[in-house]
Design an enzyme around this catalytic site. Sequence first.
Site, PDB file in Angstrom:
ATOM      1  N   GLU A 270      54.574  57.909  88.925  1.00 19.63           N
ATOM      2  CA  GLU A 270      54.572  56.450  89.074  1.00 19.63           C
ATOM      3  C   GLU A 270      53.566  56.015  90.139  1.00 19.63           C
ATOM      4  O   GLU A 270      53.552  56.538  91.248  1.00 19.63           O
ATOM      5  CB  GLU A 270      55.975  55.978  89.459  1.00 19.63           C
ATOM      6  N   LYS A 335      56.779  48.531  82.502  1.00 22.47           N
ATOM      7  CA  LYS A 335      58.188  48.714  82.851  1.00 22.47           C
ATOM      8  C   LYS A 335      59.001  47.455  82.534  1.00 22.47           C
ATOM      9  O   LYS A 335      58.623  46.347  82.902  1.00 22.47           O
ATOM     10  CB  LYS A 335      58.318  49.068  84.336  1.00 22.47           C
ATOM     11  N   CYS A 387      60.835  55.295  86.564  1.00 24.56           N
ATOM     12  CA  CYS A 387      61.800  55.309  87.658  1.00 24.56           C
ATOM     13  C   CYS A 387      63.195  54.854  87.233  1.00 24.56           C
ATOM     14  O   CYS A 387      63.899  55.526  86.497  1.00 24.56           O
ATOM     15  CB  CYS A 387      61.265  54.446  88.809  1.00 24.56           C
TER      16      CYS A 387
END
Length: 511
Positions: A270, A335, A387
């Site tokens: 990330e 995301k 994440c």
Amino acid sequence: MNKKTLYFGHLLILLAGGLFPLGFSPFNIWPVLIVATAVGFTLSRTESVKTATLRGLLFGIGIFGTGTSWVYVSIHNFGAASVPLAALLTALFVLTLASLLVMPLFYLYAKLRDRLTIQAPWQQALLFAALWTIFEWVRSWLLTGFPWLLQGYSLLDTPIQSWAPVVGVFGLSLLMATTSALITATLVSDRTRRNPAFIALSITLLFWVASVPLGKKQWTQPIGEISFSAVQGNIPQLLKWDPGYVQETINTYYGLSEQEWDQELIIWPENAIPLFYSQARSVLNQLDKKAAENNSALILGMPIDERSESQISMPNVKYYNGIIAKGLGEGRYYKQILVPFGEYVPMESALRGLISFFDLPMSAFSPGSNDQEKLRIPNAVITAYICYEVVYPDFAARQARDSGLLITISNDTWFGKSIGPEQHFQMSRMRSLETGRYMIRATNDGISALIDDKGQVLETIERFKPGVLRGTAEVMKGNTPFMLFGSWPVLILSLLMIVLAGICARRTVNS
């Protein structure tokens, strides 16, 4: 009940909640959850609504006070908050979770118990376990969701985990909570009520026994394999967004990847490149060329500004936490589920700039749409999670459809050497088990790993050091029942348990 007994009960349920996280990684003492849940049920089973509600609050404070203590690390170490302020904010965080996610469960239990006149312990046990499971599910969406410390995670690495591809983590939680409550009900029942309690417990235990043959069922099948390298840069969080350290960060990932270009897939974690897309075109072009020349695909995380496409002239630019595929890889992913305060600031106009914690780097992202194309490499269609997204069971299962391999990239450096990254990793493992797919996990400082379709860790590398995880991942096809139906069967069963408890209680009263 005298005050001394009352206060002792308050203290005991707080202690039980505090011990609750011992059932999860890195401790993995799963029987603690059966005891802690049994204590929570016992100390609220026949109490007044007021007392049960207070004890629910205390139970929640215990659970989140010890189980999410890692929040303090983020606020103090990386949010530049003083020790007293970080402690205060952490306490407020814990109190909020306990008030919203646990206290209402105990309140509703006591209210329904009295309204439905449920007096038999085994009926009370069904009501409590069903509500526990429903409230765990509520955690997954209320106020963007915080599905942390769900009971079902503790059953990883036990034979009972074989139920996960069928009913998901909430189904495992229902089994755990029902077992705990019915054990209590059997022990406290008088002679006239012990037989029904024992029968209900025996039926529940059959599901534990059935997990052994169920574990032999293969829900998905391999259709190929790919070689990969997941690069762990171990970039210090305090330097990650320092403009003077950007080139050093890029050099680190270049250097670690130098011997990996013969792999079919290379993964950087990330925000591996701490530049916006529009600022990193030359770097990305070099990487694209390098990967293509070696017949490799590179997947990496970086912040993406929407103006980098065709909207340079727009005054309002959107920013995304994204993934980009280069070389033989195709696609990008934005995301969808953002972390409050870490990636966006709730009530931004009031909180932004108030303290440093509310102005963390990269805390102004926008969520991606829910209809994005999946990433592709020559031999696999890939579902990617960034994440926090991997902790959402139903979301992850939906995303995994029509893909053969899972990838999750993360930066858990925010939580230092606390138990937070261990818990996060455990949840990632559950997603592989629920979907019957291999998962490659690439993180900045660990835990980087290869997880198989049974949730088992095949390969990992040392934490807090730069390195490369090399391996071979199988590409799978097929869907598990949980991927097809999600948590709805478990929620329906939980509601039926409440109805059953109510019907049986009414018949008892009428007779």
